[in-house]
Design a protein around this motif. Structure first.
Motif, short mmCIF file in Angstrom:
data_model
loop_
_atom_site.label_atom_id
_atom_site.label_comp_id
_atom_site.label_asym_id
_atom_site.label_seq_id
_atom_site.Cartn_x
_atom_site.Cartn_y
_atom_site.Cartn_z
N PHE A 10 33.88 76.58 66.41
CA PHE A 10 33.10 75.84 65.42
C PHE A 10 33.88 75.70 64.13
CE2 PHE A 10 30.36 78.36 68.11
CZ PHE A 10 29.42 77.44 68.56
N LYS A 11 33.66 74.59 63.45
CA LYS A 11 34.18 74.37 62.11
C LYS A 11 33.12 74.89 61.14
CE LYS A 11 35.63 70.57 59.13
NZ LYS A 11 35.90 69.12 59.08
N THR A 12 33.54 75.73 60.18
CA THR A 12 32.57 76.32 59.25
C THR A 12 33.09 76.22 57.82
OG1 THR A 12 33.49 78.56 59.16
CG2 THR A 12 32.02 78.07 61.02
N ASN A 13 32.27 76.73 56.88
CA ASN A 13 32.76 76.89 55.51
C ASN A 13 32.75 78.37 55.12
OD1 ASN A 13 29.97 77.18 55.25
ND2 ASN A 13 29.86 76.04 53.34
N VAL A 14 32.94 79.24 56.13
CA VAL A 14 33.07 80.68 55.91
C VAL A 14 34.53 80.91 55.51
CG1 VAL A 14 32.90 82.95 57.00
CG2 VAL A 14 31.28 81.15 57.64
N ASN A 42 42.75 78.87 58.43
CA ASN A 42 42.71 77.52 58.98
C ASN A 42 41.90 76.63 58.05
OD1 ASN A 42 41.48 75.26 60.63
ND2 ASN A 42 42.76 76.18 62.21
N LYS A 43 42.32 75.39 57.84
CA LYS A 43 41.59 74.51 56.92
C LYS A 43 40.15 74.26 57.37
CE LYS A 43 43.11 70.05 58.85
NZ LYS A 43 41.83 69.68 59.44
N ASP A 44 39.89 74.38 58.67
CA ASP A 44 38.53 74.17 59.20
C ASP A 44 37.73 75.47 59.28
OD1 ASP A 44 38.81 71.41 59.48
OD2 ASP A 44 39.60 71.57 61.52
N LYS A 45 38.33 76.60 58.85
CA LYS A 45 37.63 77.91 58.87
C LYS A 45 36.98 78.13 60.23
CE LYS A 45 38.75 77.92 54.56
NZ LYS A 45 40.16 78.09 54.35
N VAL A 46 37.82 78.14 61.25
CA VAL A 46 37.35 78.12 62.65
C VAL A 46 36.72 79.45 63.05
CG1 VAL A 46 38.02 77.83 65.06
CG2 VAL A 46 39.03 76.37 63.29
N LEU A 47 35.47 79.36 63.48
CA LEU A 47 34.75 80.50 64.05
C LEU A 47 34.92 80.42 65.56
CD1 LEU A 47 32.65 82.84 64.21
CD2 LEU A 47 30.88 81.06 64.15
N THR A 48 35.46 81.47 66.15
CA THR A 48 35.58 81.57 67.60
C THR A 48 34.64 82.66 68.07
OG1 THR A 48 37.90 80.91 67.51
CG2 THR A 48 37.15 81.97 69.55
N VAL A 49 33.79 82.32 69.03
CA VAL A 49 32.82 83.26 69.58
C VAL A 49 33.10 83.43 71.06
CG1 VAL A 49 30.38 83.63 70.10
CG2 VAL A 49 31.04 82.64 67.90
N LYS A 50 33.29 84.66 71.50
CA LYS A 50 33.40 84.94 72.95
C LYS A 50 31.98 85.12 73.45
CE LYS A 50 38.04 86.64 73.40
NZ LYS A 50 38.56 85.37 73.81
N SER A 51 31.52 84.14 74.20
CA SER A 51 30.13 84.12 74.65
C SER A 51 29.95 84.88 75.95
CB SER A 51 29.68 82.68 74.85
OG SER A 51 28.43 82.65 75.51
#
Length: 76
Positions: A10-14, A42-51
């Protein structure tokens, strides 16, 4: 329909350690997440979640409850 052990992005603003600390308890306590990480460099503040069962929609709802912006990240 079983969705086990896949990565959601996901792209976030975290954008900083304080922001990560704000979302941490929500993501840590969410059912269906075995690991998560925010790339604040990362410029997109990428959230990676292992589901391990959580859906993209549930992750989005969880982050939105904390007041941060989040959207599906489309891989180019």
């Amino acid at each position: 329909m079983e969705k086990n052990n896949h990565d959601l992005r996901f792209k976030t603003n975290v954008s900083c350690g304080g922001c990560v600390a704000s979302v941490k308890p929500h993501l840590d306590n969410a059912d269906g997440i075995c690991h998560w990480d925010v790339d604040t460099t990362n410029k997109d503040k990428v959230l990676t979640v292992k589901s391990t069962g959580i859906t993209e929609e549930q992750v989005i709802e969880t982050i939105q409850k904390t007041g941060f912006k989040i959207e599906h990240l489309t891989i180019k």
